[in-house]
Design a protein around this motif. Structure first.
Motif, PDB file in Angstrom:
ATOM      1  N   LEU B 385     -72.315  26.724 141.741  1.00 64.02           N
ATOM      2  CA  LEU B 385     -72.170  27.798 142.072  1.00 64.02           C
ATOM      3  C   LEU B 385     -70.422  27.510 142.370  1.00 64.02           C
ATOM      4  CD1 LEU B 385     -74.554  29.787 144.164  1.00 64.02           C
ATOM      5  CD2 LEU B 385     -73.566  30.489 142.089  1.00 64.02           C
ATOM      6  N   TRP B 387     -68.322  28.210 144.883  1.00 62.84           N
ATOM      7  CA  TRP B 387     -67.926  28.959 146.030  1.00 62.84           C
ATOM      8  C   TRP B 387     -67.351  27.993 147.127  1.00 62.84           C
ATOM      9  CZ3 TRP B 387     -72.880  32.537 146.400  1.00 62.84           C
ATOM     10  CH2 TRP B 387     -72.798  33.417 145.140  1.00 62.84           C
ATOM     11  N   ASN B 388     -66.876  26.938 147.057  1.00 60.84           N
ATOM     12  CA  ASN B 388     -66.516  25.923 147.917  1.00 60.84           C
ATOM     13  C   ASN B 388     -65.686  26.424 148.819  1.00 60.84           C
ATOM     14  OD1 ASN B 388     -67.987  24.296 145.798  1.00 60.84           O
ATOM     15  ND2 ASN B 388     -67.127  22.606 146.557  1.00 60.84           N
ATOM     16  N   THR B 401     -70.618  29.185 150.104  1.00 61.93           N
ATOM     17  CA  THR B 401     -70.253  27.755 149.949  1.00 61.93           C
ATOM     18  C   THR B 401     -70.774  27.267 148.785  1.00 61.93           C
ATOM     19  OG1 THR B 401     -72.580  27.399 151.267  1.00 61.93           O
ATOM     20  CG2 THR B 401     -70.418  27.079 152.600  1.00 61.93           C
ATOM     21  N   GLY B 402     -70.428  26.222 148.286  1.00 59.59           N
ATOM     22  CA  GLY B 402     -70.693  25.769 147.034  1.00 59.59           C
ATOM     23  C   GLY B 402     -72.303  25.354 146.904  1.00 59.59           C
ATOM     24  N   MET B 403     -72.744  25.216 145.558  1.00 57.00           N
ATOM     25  CA  MET B 403     -74.084  24.778 145.316  1.00 57.00           C
ATOM     26  C   MET B 403     -74.222  23.781 144.000  1.00 57.00           C
ATOM     27  SD  MET B 403     -76.834  27.475 144.844  1.00 57.00           S
ATOM     28  CE  MET B 403     -78.770  26.917 144.303  1.00 57.00           C
ATOM     29  N   LEU B 404     -75.229  22.851 144.158  1.00 57.33           N
ATOM     30  CA  LEU B 404     -75.113  22.226 142.679  1.00 57.33           C
ATOM     31  C   LEU B 404     -76.833  22.005 142.429  1.00 57.33           C
ATOM     32  CD1 LEU B 404     -73.947  20.473 140.436  1.00 57.33           C
ATOM     33  CD2 LEU B 404     -74.254  18.592 141.786  1.00 57.33           C
ATOM     34  N   LEU B 405     -77.300  22.384 141.239  1.00 56.57           N
ATOM     35  CA  LEU B 405     -78.539  22.451 141.210  1.00 56.57           C
ATOM     36  C   LEU B 405     -78.941  21.584 139.955  1.00 56.57           C
ATOM     37  CD1 LEU B 405     -80.417  25.673 141.911  1.00 56.57           C
ATOM     38  CD2 LEU B 405     -80.957  24.210 139.695  1.00 56.57           C
ATOM     39  N   GLY B 406     -80.101  20.813 139.845  1.00 52.42           N
ATOM     40  CA  GLY B 406     -80.388  20.401 138.794  1.00 52.42           C
ATOM     41  C   GLY B 406     -80.316  18.841 138.547  1.00 52.42           C
ATOM     42  N   GLN B 407     -79.790  18.159 139.561  1.00 51.27           N
ATOM     43  CA  GLN B 407     -79.313  16.922 139.589  1.00 51.27           C
ATOM     44  C   GLN B 407     -80.655  15.788 139.561  1.00 51.27           C
ATOM     45  OE1 GLN B 407     -78.279  19.240 141.563  1.00 51.27           O
ATOM     46  NE2 GLN B 407     -77.594  18.048 143.581  1.00 51.27           N
ATOM     47  N   ILE B 416     -71.388  16.128 136.503  1.00 53.06           N
ATOM     48  CA  ILE B 416     -71.104  17.084 137.562  1.00 53.06           C
ATOM     49  C   ILE B 416     -69.657  17.807 137.425  1.00 53.06           C
ATOM     50  CG2 ILE B 416     -70.932  17.466 140.001  1.00 53.06           C
ATOM     51  CD1 ILE B 416     -72.511  15.049 140.537  1.00 53.06           C
ATOM     52  N   LEU B 535     -78.581  33.332 140.727  1.00 54.25           N
ATOM     53  CA  LEU B 535     -78.092  32.591 141.888  1.00 54.25           C
ATOM     54  C   LEU B 535     -76.988  33.309 142.695  1.00 54.25           C
ATOM     55  CD1 LEU B 535     -77.865  28.807 140.765  1.00 54.25           C
ATOM     56  CD2 LEU B 535     -80.043  29.852 142.107  1.00 54.25           C
TER      57      LEU B 535
END
Lengths: 566, 566
Positions: B385, B387-388, B401-407, B416, B535
């Protein structure tokens, strides 16, 4: 005059011998030997990243090298040290790491014909070539024998015994056909030391059998022939050449052969215990007993508990394994774990931390710790899920992934590093909650393994998040110490050893430093844990249904409050 | 003989002069001047990271320096170049960047008494000292004048006019009391060039007034006295010293003063247009017209569209601003945007990319692009996402806020990096969908700004995700070109210029490269976009309720499929 034992610990890249004084657990001397074969002891295949094998000859050389060296060191320290006071040897190894052997118990790869064939070697625990076979086993068991899956958390792994054997049968008919039996290395090594030359007479560890080979007395041992034939036509005849009985590690495998005694400079009266896996013996070395959870913190974690076998114990959904005697006699061994802990930190440090934190991995680790330790709980505004390698317990799902939430344009690497540590602690708490929910009380938590010693920040965070004191095992070599304890029991009281694990632990194990939870940190982490659980259940379970709008807001509120209080 | 105009573009760290041939838009010469005051032109306060001010004297020196230099360059290129053919000047600036002035329109900081007082200087767009006042304005408007919020997306920002003025009143009674008026720099700079020395006579830009000061003809201009008094007792008298009318940039601010004409070597017949903000003039320079979305891709993005003012236009929920004439006469200007785009990439490169990708920011950028471009859509298994820095459009919520998924344990920085670019493209698509949903058709997308030129990978991903051709503006200096266009219109056809934006654009603007969507990539990204929206709605809206279990599974399935097809 004190009595001594040797613990032999066979790891992934090296083996270790440790001499322990059984009167008080003093660790006299240790010696490490790096396996000469393959890459850091592992035979790999550039064309297949799933393949990981080992040369069993490395273990034999390893025993001779390390035992001779520790005895030499011990003699240097204690001029009165007499090898005749060495009463027992215990052996722990990785697993499931099965090895195809001939009728005499000799590894097939010791035959010239097969010396370069990886299928004739040890199929190391982390060999994943049998992933398709693992899925087939899970499906077949779910259909035909659901009871097989209930004790192992619901999913059969590609790392385990039958996946490897079935894959061997599928890809190498010659090796499979020539193999009289398959033996876990925790069973093969003691057999070598005591000179067993009949595969049928090798004593098999109940730890390996129960956790990895679906062995259970309630269904008469190994999986039945009908099931094995359903997996693969012609697989069932092997069953009769494997085993019908399995032993706890308190049992005697035998005594050192004349040849080994001479070679090592030990007495032929040296008892050798039945082997078991490193985590289980490590738990014993860390002092596991009813009510004690031992956490072995490494690249992954293994959580070990025991529960008296005379009291009924429910299956605990999502806990990998419950096996009577796998840790010690008369207790169920309960095994849980997290599929990546140190591995997540290493992944982060090796891939996402720039050189301003240092030029080496060690420097980066040190600076991330120093900067991360300055943060208050909640201050970074970050929350992570610890699923970069799936979730072993309590979701038992490899098809889950990592997650990081809360990053802004100001988020720094040490904040993420701390969030990753916190995520593993939240994961650890979820396991503890699950175990207690099913009636196994946890009275203390003892931590061992590299990270327990190397990262005080991590241990404080664990205490603050789990809300219990985190005790650190006194020994830094708990698997070898645990193996030594079983050596002392194999010798028995009559030979100056012990007759039970609890008796031996009372003298030989203990804890050192204790990290106590800081109440105000625990209060903040309780809020964050409820958010972790929300994400955990939302992304990890089919049944979850709800809203997510609160998550980022609550994290920002926690962040703002932490900053105000700083 | 061609006619020429000068576009003056005042950015955050520097200003730029551009000479354009109005017959075909040829950009003859440009010159850049870095502001000498503060740190890179910005006056900051170590004790308060929210503070960002500017010295208006820098603009004055900047005009003299850059204009003299471009004219010199133009003369070098064209020996026949005659400054008398320079018919107009346009000015674009950052905003909202208001400046307290005395009755004569002179900045208070030009008075010795206030020369070191940041409150007497320009309150730069990114000054956030008024965040509490912004919240108060939003609350008060929601209670008393909800119509004020409807046109600005529902939330009044700390970056805007009234937040800054109210904060000045709260913290510096002297400056507030001495200030006769507050003037946006896009209004002040033209006034300086044309020699207005009465604050009441400065022509105010409808772009600044409408988007930032809640100016709207439907409620008789600026917010009313009752509202202003409710914000702060004694604020309302200022209203009478601000303005009752506001102008589009096609209007003439006046002609160069004798002094400026002499200093710059230009004619006193040079028309100066009313100013406006850089994004809006940039959109004109990129060729905005009904049906064209101009995306200005920088550290954040600004999305600009126009819609004919004679057709009714609904309020579009979550779109920051709809202002009649803010881009050009007779059209509503529609402003949307993403609060961080390039800033997210810079954050990632500066903080989380190790030196194996290069030792400088530029090298890291280059290698991340090269490695990221090799990946197929879906191949990394990652989803982020964007949204940082919160979400400006369509959620209008800074507390995201930000989001990272799948790592996994194998996730690499370039994966990334690509996921972050994809996240900004998904965010862009969400804005496009929202605008079209409310009846504004988008027939083409023209991109300008640094990233549109610097990152072909990004533009291809945008085309693949948005599913439309991404055109790139021919000019790389669209704000200055847009300003020049308004200079030509201020001069008017009678003086060799133009009478309308569309007429001028027809000659002076165009597109160059076009990135077309690749159908198979678009097909994969459609699936990923549905996960992004899941999300987005789950974490960003109160009303969302549902399951999340599919997200990681679907990403892994997409990853596996991408790898199989590679």
């Amino acid at each position: 005059m004190s009595k001594y034992v040797i613990g032999l610990d066979f790891g992934t890249n090296s083996c270790r011998a440790l001499i322990v004084d059984i009167s008080d657990g003093t660790e006299l001397a240790s010696s490490v030997f790096s396996y000469p074969s393959g890459i850091e002891g592992v035979i790999v295949d550039a064309a297949d990243p799933n393949l990981a094998r080992q040369n069993p000859a490395d273990y034999v050389i390893g025993i001779e090298t390390t035992v001779k060296e520790v005895i030499k060191k011990a003699k240097g320290l204690l001029s009165l040290f007499d090898p005749c006071n060495m009463i027992g040897i215990g052996v722990d190894t990785t697993g499931s790491s099965p090895l195809p052997v001939d009728k005499q118990g000799v590894p097939l790869c010791f035959d010239k014909k097969y010396k370069d064939n990886p299928n004739a070697m040890v199929w190391l625990w982390k060999d994943h070539t049998g992933y398709a076979e693992a899925a087939q086993i899970t499906e077949t068991a779910a259909r035909m024998r659901p009871q097989y899956l209930a004790k192992i958390g619901g999913t059969y792994s590609s790392e385990w015994f039958w996946s490897k054997i079935l894959h061997c049968k599928n890809v190498d008919k010659t090796v499979f056909g020539e193999a009289y039996s398959f033996v876990e290395i925790c069973d093969w090594i003691p057999a070598v030391l005591v000179g067993i030359n009949d595969a049928d007479k090798i004593k098999r560890s109940v730890c390996a059998a129960g956790h990895k080979a679906m062995f259970n007395s309630s269904w008469n041992g190994l999986p039945d022939n009908e099931f094995l034939e359903a997996l693969s036509e012609g697989l069932s005849p092997l069953r009769g050449r494997l085993y019908n009985e399995a032993y706890t590690a308190e049992n005697l495998a035998g005594y050192l052969t004349k040849e080994w005694a001479a070679k090592l400079g030990l007495s032929e009266n040296t008892a050798v215990a039945v082997g078991a896996f490193d985590a289980h013996m490590g738990a014993v070395g860390a002092g596991v007993s009813a009510g004690t959870l031992v956490k072995i913190l490494g690249t992954s974690t293994c959580d070990i508990m025991v529960s008296p076998a005379d009291k009924p114990l429910k299956d605990i959904p999502g806990v990998c394994g419950i096996v009577d005697g796998s840790v010690m006699n008369s207790y169920y061994g309960i095994e849980a774990g997290q599929s990546a802990v140190g591995d997540i930190f290493l992944w982060f440090i090796n891939n996402l931390v720039p050189e301003k934190y240092g030029s080496t991995q060690a420097e980066k680790f040190k600076n991330l710790e120093a900067e991360g330790a300055k943060l208050k709980p909640g201050e970074s505004g970050l929350l992570a899920l610890d699923w970069n390698n799936g979730n072993r317990t309590i979701l038992v799902d490899v098809r889950l992934t990592g997650m990081l939430l809360g990053q802004t344009l100001h988020t720094q690497p040490h904040e993420i590093y701390r969030a990753l540590i916190e995520a593993t602690a939240f994961g650890a708490l979820a396991i503890i909650d699950r175990i207690e929910e099913f009636g196994v009380e946890i009275k203390e938590v003892v931590n061992c393994g590299g990270l327990a010693v190397k990262s005080p920040m991590m241990m404080q965070i664990y205490a603050d998040i789990i809300g219990r004191p985190m005790k650190i095992s006194r020994s830094e070599q708990t698997p070898a110490l645990g193996a030594g304890i079983f050596g002392a029991i194999a010798a028995g009281k009559k030979n100056g050893g012990y007759d039970s694990v609890l008796e031996a632990q009372d003298k030989m194990t203990g804890t050192s430093r204790v990290y106590n939870p800081i109440p105000e940190n625990n209060a903040v982490y309780k809020k964050l844990y409820s958010l972790y659980k929300q994400l955990h259940d939302a992304f990890g379970t089919k049944q979850w249904n709800g809203a997510m709008y609160n998550v980022m807001k609550d994290l920002l509120a926690a962040r703002d409050e932490a900053r105000r209080n700083k």
